[in-house]
Design a protein around this motif. Structure first.
Motif, PDB file in Angstrom:
ATOM      1  N   ALA A 102      -0.489  -1.478   8.259  1.00  0.00           N
ATOM      2  CA  ALA A 102      -0.824  -0.317   7.415  1.00  0.00           C
ATOM      3  C   ALA A 102      -1.888  -0.737   6.418  1.00  0.00           C
ATOM      4  O   ALA A 102      -1.810  -0.430   5.233  1.00  0.00           O
ATOM      5  N   THR A 103      -2.884  -1.487   6.899  1.00  0.00           N
ATOM      6  CA  THR A 103      -3.930  -1.973   5.995  1.00  0.00           C
ATOM      7  C   THR A 103      -5.061  -0.958   5.884  1.00  0.00           C
ATOM      8  O   THR A 103      -5.293  -0.155   6.777  1.00  0.00           O
ATOM      9  N   ARG A 104      -5.723  -1.027   4.774  1.00  0.00           N
ATOM     10  CA  ARG A 104      -6.882  -0.153   4.535  1.00  0.00           C
ATOM     11  C   ARG A 104      -7.835  -0.903   3.621  1.00  0.00           C
ATOM     12  O   ARG A 104      -7.453  -1.284   2.508  1.00  0.00           O
ATOM     13  N   ALA A 122      -1.087  13.133  10.639  1.00  0.00           N
ATOM     14  CA  ALA A 122      -1.679  14.461  10.476  1.00  0.00           C
ATOM     15  C   ALA A 122      -2.956  14.328   9.645  1.00  0.00           C
ATOM     16  O   ALA A 122      -3.214  13.290   9.031  1.00  0.00           O
ATOM     17  N   ALA A 123      -3.754  15.386   9.599  1.00  0.00           N
ATOM     18  CA  ALA A 123      -5.000  15.324   8.824  1.00  0.00           C
ATOM     19  C   ALA A 123      -4.715  15.048   7.349  1.00  0.00           C
ATOM     20  O   ALA A 123      -5.427  14.284   6.694  1.00  0.00           O
ATOM     21  N   ASP A 164      -3.502 -12.555   5.303  1.00  0.00           N
ATOM     22  CA  ASP A 164      -4.617 -11.638   5.539  1.00  0.00           C
ATOM     23  C   ASP A 164      -4.575 -11.174   6.993  1.00  0.00           C
ATOM     24  O   ASP A 164      -4.582 -12.004   7.915  1.00  0.00           O
ATOM     25  N   ALA A 165      -4.571  -9.866   7.181  1.00  0.00           N
ATOM     26  CA  ALA A 165      -4.527  -9.319   8.541  1.00  0.00           C
ATOM     27  C   ALA A 165      -5.800  -9.635   9.318  1.00  0.00           C
ATOM     28  O   ALA A 165      -5.829  -9.475  10.532  1.00  0.00           O
ATOM     29  N   ARG A 188      -1.827  -9.163   0.778  1.00  0.00           N
ATOM     30  CA  ARG A 188      -2.961 -10.075   0.798  1.00  0.00           C
ATOM     31  C   ARG A 188      -3.015 -10.885  -0.491  1.00  0.00           C
ATOM     32  O   ARG A 188      -3.248 -12.077  -0.478  1.00  0.00           O
ATOM     33  N   GLY A 245       0.812  -1.213   0.000  1.00  0.00           N
ATOM     34  CA  GLY A 245       0.000   0.000   0.000  1.00  0.00           C
ATOM     35  C   GLY A 245       0.846   1.264   0.000  1.00  0.00           C
ATOM     36  O   GLY A 245       2.072   1.201   0.044  1.00  0.00           O
ATOM     37  N   LYS A 246       0.169   2.384  -0.050  1.00  0.00           N
ATOM     38  CA  LYS A 246       0.895   3.661  -0.145  1.00  0.00           C
ATOM     39  C   LYS A 246       1.751   3.904   1.104  1.00  0.00           C
ATOM     40  O   LYS A 246       2.916   4.255   1.007  1.00  0.00           O
ATOM     41  N   VAL A 247       1.158   3.708   2.268  1.00  0.00           N
ATOM     42  CA  VAL A 247       1.930   3.896   3.498  1.00  0.00           C
ATOM     43  C   VAL A 247       2.842   2.694   3.735  1.00  0.00           C
ATOM     44  O   VAL A 247       4.040   2.845   4.013  1.00  0.00           O
ATOM     45  N   VAL A 259      -0.938   1.873  11.990  1.00  0.00           N
ATOM     46  CA  VAL A 259      -1.156   3.148  11.294  1.00  0.00           C
ATOM     47  C   VAL A 259      -2.659   3.370  11.271  1.00  0.00           C
ATOM     48  O   VAL A 259      -3.402   2.622  10.645  1.00  0.00           O
ATOM     49  N   GLY A 260      -3.095   4.374  12.006  1.00  0.00           N
ATOM     50  CA  GLY A 260      -4.521   4.634  12.129  1.00  0.00           C
ATOM     51  C   GLY A 260      -4.925   5.888  11.395  1.00  0.00           C
ATOM     52  O   GLY A 260      -4.319   6.257  10.382  1.00  0.00           O
ATOM     53  N   GLY A 261      -5.952   6.525  11.914  1.00  0.00           N
ATOM     54  CA  GLY A 261      -6.472   7.722  11.272  1.00  0.00           C
ATOM     55  C   GLY A 261      -6.400   8.931  12.198  1.00  0.00           C
ATOM     56  O   GLY A 261      -6.253   8.804  13.414  1.00  0.00           O
ATOM     57  N   ALA A 262      -6.546  10.104  11.586  1.00  0.00           N
ATOM     58  CA  ALA A 262      -6.490  11.357  12.338  1.00  0.00           C
ATOM     59  C   ALA A 262      -7.849  11.724  12.936  1.00  0.00           C
ATOM     60  O   ALA A 262      -7.946  12.624  13.772  1.00  0.00           O
ATOM     61  N   ARG A 272       0.684  -9.360  -5.852  1.00  0.00           N
ATOM     62  CA  ARG A 272       1.339  -8.080  -5.546  1.00  0.00           C
ATOM     63  C   ARG A 272       2.762  -8.260  -5.000  1.00  0.00           C
ATOM     64  O   ARG A 272       3.463  -7.268  -4.756  1.00  0.00           O
TER      65      ARG A 272
HETATM   66  N1  LIG Z   1      -4.877  11.469   7.479  1.00  0.00           N
HETATM   67  C1  LIG Z   1      -5.206  10.228   7.809  1.00  0.00           C
HETATM   68  O1  LIG Z   1      -5.730   9.970   8.884  1.00  0.00           O
HETATM   69  C2  LIG Z   1      -4.908   9.120   6.840  1.00  0.00           C
HETATM   70  C3  LIG Z   1      -4.741   9.363   5.487  1.00  0.00           C
HETATM   71  C4  LIG Z   1      -4.440   8.294   4.641  1.00  0.00           C
HETATM   72  C5  LIG Z   1      -4.325   7.001   5.159  1.00  0.00           C
HETATM   73  N2  LIG Z   1      -4.510   6.811   6.498  1.00  0.00           N
HETATM   74  C6  LIG Z   1      -4.399   5.457   7.056  1.00  0.00           C
HETATM   75  O2  LIG Z   1      -3.223   4.825   6.640  1.00  0.00           O
HETATM   76  C7  LIG Z   1      -3.436   3.426   6.503  1.00  0.00           C
HETATM   77  C8  LIG Z   1      -2.891   2.947   5.153  1.00  0.00           C
HETATM   78  O3  LIG Z   1      -3.522   3.661   4.122  1.00  0.00           O
HETATM   79  P1  LIG Z   1      -2.971   3.667   2.613  1.00  0.00           P
HETATM   80  O4  LIG Z   1      -3.311   4.980   2.044  1.00  0.00           O
HETATM   81  O5  LIG Z   1      -1.546   3.192   2.591  1.00  0.00           O
HETATM   82  O6  LIG Z   1      -3.911   2.570   1.964  1.00  0.00           O
HETATM   83  P2  LIG Z   1      -3.678   1.714   0.617  1.00  0.00           P
HETATM   84  O7  LIG Z   1      -2.712   2.364  -0.299  1.00  0.00           O
HETATM   85  O8  LIG Z   1      -5.054   1.402   0.130  1.00  0.00           O
HETATM   86  O9  LIG Z   1      -2.982   0.378   1.144  1.00  0.00           O
HETATM   87  C9  LIG Z   1      -3.619  -0.459   2.039  1.00  0.00           C
HETATM   88  C10 LIG Z   1      -3.082  -1.844   1.829  1.00  0.00           C
HETATM   89  O10 LIG Z   1      -3.705  -2.688   2.810  1.00  0.00           O
HETATM   90  C11 LIG Z   1      -3.920  -3.935   2.195  1.00  0.00           C
HETATM   91  N3  LIG Z   1      -4.961  -4.645   2.916  1.00  0.00           N
HETATM   92  C12 LIG Z   1      -6.259  -4.309   3.036  1.00  0.00           C
HETATM   93  N4  LIG Z   1      -6.888  -5.204   3.806  1.00  0.00           N
HETATM   94  C13 LIG Z   1      -5.960  -6.125   4.166  1.00  0.00           C
HETATM   95  C14 LIG Z   1      -5.998  -7.299   4.945  1.00  0.00           C
HETATM   96  N5  LIG Z   1      -7.119  -7.706   5.527  1.00  0.00           N
HETATM   97  N6  LIG Z   1      -4.852  -7.995   5.115  1.00  0.00           N
HETATM   98  C15 LIG Z   1      -3.704  -7.594   4.543  1.00  0.00           C
HETATM   99  N7  LIG Z   1      -3.596  -6.476   3.793  1.00  0.00           N
HETATM  100  C16 LIG Z   1      -4.720  -5.764   3.601  1.00  0.00           C
HETATM  101  C17 LIG Z   1      -4.346  -3.593   0.777  1.00  0.00           C
HETATM  102  O11 LIG Z   1      -4.139  -4.705  -0.017  1.00  0.00           O
HETATM  103  P3  LIG Z   1      -5.126  -5.085  -1.226  1.00  0.00           P
HETATM  104  O12 LIG Z   1      -4.489  -4.447  -2.431  1.00  0.00           O
HETATM  105  O13 LIG Z   1      -5.117  -6.552  -1.244  1.00  0.00           O
HETATM  106  O14 LIG Z   1      -6.494  -4.509  -0.898  1.00  0.00           O
HETATM  107  C18 LIG Z   1      -3.398  -2.439   0.465  1.00  0.00           C
HETATM  108  O15 LIG Z   1      -2.191  -2.888  -0.105  1.00  0.00           O
HETATM  109  C19 LIG Z   1      -4.951   3.215   6.692  1.00  0.00           C
HETATM  110  O16 LIG Z   1      -5.172   2.736   8.000  1.00  0.00           O
HETATM  111  C20 LIG Z   1      -5.542   4.584   6.554  1.00  0.00           C
HETATM  112  O17 LIG Z   1      -6.697   4.760   7.355  1.00  0.00           O
HETATM  113  C21 LIG Z   1      -4.787   7.828   7.336  1.00  0.00           C
END
Ligand SMILES: NC(=O)c1ccc[n+]([C@@H]2O[C@H](COP(=O)([O-])OP(=O)(O)OC[C@H]3O[C@@H](n4cnc5c(N)ncnc54)[C@H](OP(=O)(O)O)[C@@H]3O)[C@@H](O)[C@H]2O)c1
Length: 213
Positions: free
Chosen positions: A70-72, A157-158, A50-51, A32, A10-12, A102-105, A36
């Motif tokens: 860092a799942t989403r 951060a937000a 799978d988480a 997962r 994922g991105k993070v 890694v959670g949310g703001a 990938r």
């Molecule tokens: N400002 C904020 O508060 C903010 C902003 C952005 C992100 N975040 C947080 O940062 C975290 C990561 O976000 P991101 O932007 O990196 O998301 P992302 O790019 O969508 O990446 C998330 C990854 O998690 C994997 N995933 C999802 N469910 C899973 C599971 N059950 N088991 C294993 N892997 C799993 C996905 O794999 P698949 O490809 O298989 O689905 C994907 O590779 C999230 O918790 C998000 O809430 C917070």
């Protein structure tokens, strides 16, 4: 250190993997979808799992010092976020392995707003992210209800976007960190720095912290 990262493509997560490898750690990168695995750096130990599966978490985290989540879930499946964190907590229960989430703001309070949280502050949270924000609140509560695992929950951060690694950030606890102009930002690269710093030198135990510029 030995570090496992769920959501590694994922991105993070990909930035966390890169930061961990650059520091010389042995990184197990968990995706997962096995398709990938090819997106992962060759230096990482690539695994699929799978988480949301306690069995997968227990197997993949065996022998690790720290597990980073860092799942989403995909849009529309936000509720899966709390299922995943509960499985991660259960899979690590009483193993002594730390969990960094890694959670949310969304649940951070907005400075000077009388206790209003980000989720209720339209300045910071566009409505399209409301379901994810609510799920992040449940995710944090699931951590707070946990007694057997040494967890720490990092609220970014937000505004969390791809950017540059500067190595600079500030830490806080339950209040959103904003700069002199009222903006709350951090790059994904520097969020990864904050996470790896916490992994190497733990300062937060069974609590939430936040990182921003
Ligand atoms: N400002 C904020 O508060 C903010 C902003 C952005 C992100 N975040 C947080 O940062 C975290 C990561 O976000 P991101 O932007 O990196 O998301 P992302 O790019 O969508 O990446 C998330 C990854 O998690 C994997 N995933 C999802 N469910 C899973 C599971 N059950 N088991 C294993 N892997 C799993 C996905 O794999 P698949 O490809 O298989 O689905 C994907 O590779 C999230 O918790 C998000 O809430 C917070």
């Amino acid at each position: 250190m030995r570090i496992a990262v769920f959501g590694a493509a994922g991105k993070v997560g990909s930035r966390v993997v890169a930061e961990g490898l650059s520091r010389g750690h042995e990184v197990t990168a968990v995706v997962r979808d096995p398709a990938r695995i090819r997106e992962l750096p060759a230096a990482a130990n690539a695994r699929s799992g799978d988480a949301r599966s306690v069995k997968d978490v227990a197997e993949l985290s065996a022998g690790q010092d720290v597990v980073i989540s860092a799942t989403r879930p995909a849009p529309g499946s936000e509720g899966k976020l709390v299922t995943a964190v509960k499985a991660l907590l259960a899979g690590l229960d009483r193993t002594g392995i730390r969990l960094l989430v890694v959670g949310g703001a969304a649940t951070l309070t907005v400075p000077g707003a009388g206790g209003t949280t980000v989720i209720d502050a339209p300045t910071f949270l566009p409505s399209i992210y409301r379901d994810l924000a609510l799920a992040c609140g449940d995710q944090l509560e699931a951590c707070r209800a946990e007694a057997g695992t040494d967890w720490a929950y990092l609220s970014p951060a937000a505004l969390l976007e791809a950017g540059k690694r500067t190595g600079n950030y500030r830490l806080g606890t339950d209040e959103l960190l904003v700069d002199g102009e009222g903006n709350s930002t951090i790059s994904m690269e520097d969020l990864a720095v904050a996470l790896l710093d916490e992994a190497e030198q733990p300062k937060h135990h069974r609590t939430r912290f936040t990182a921003a510029y």
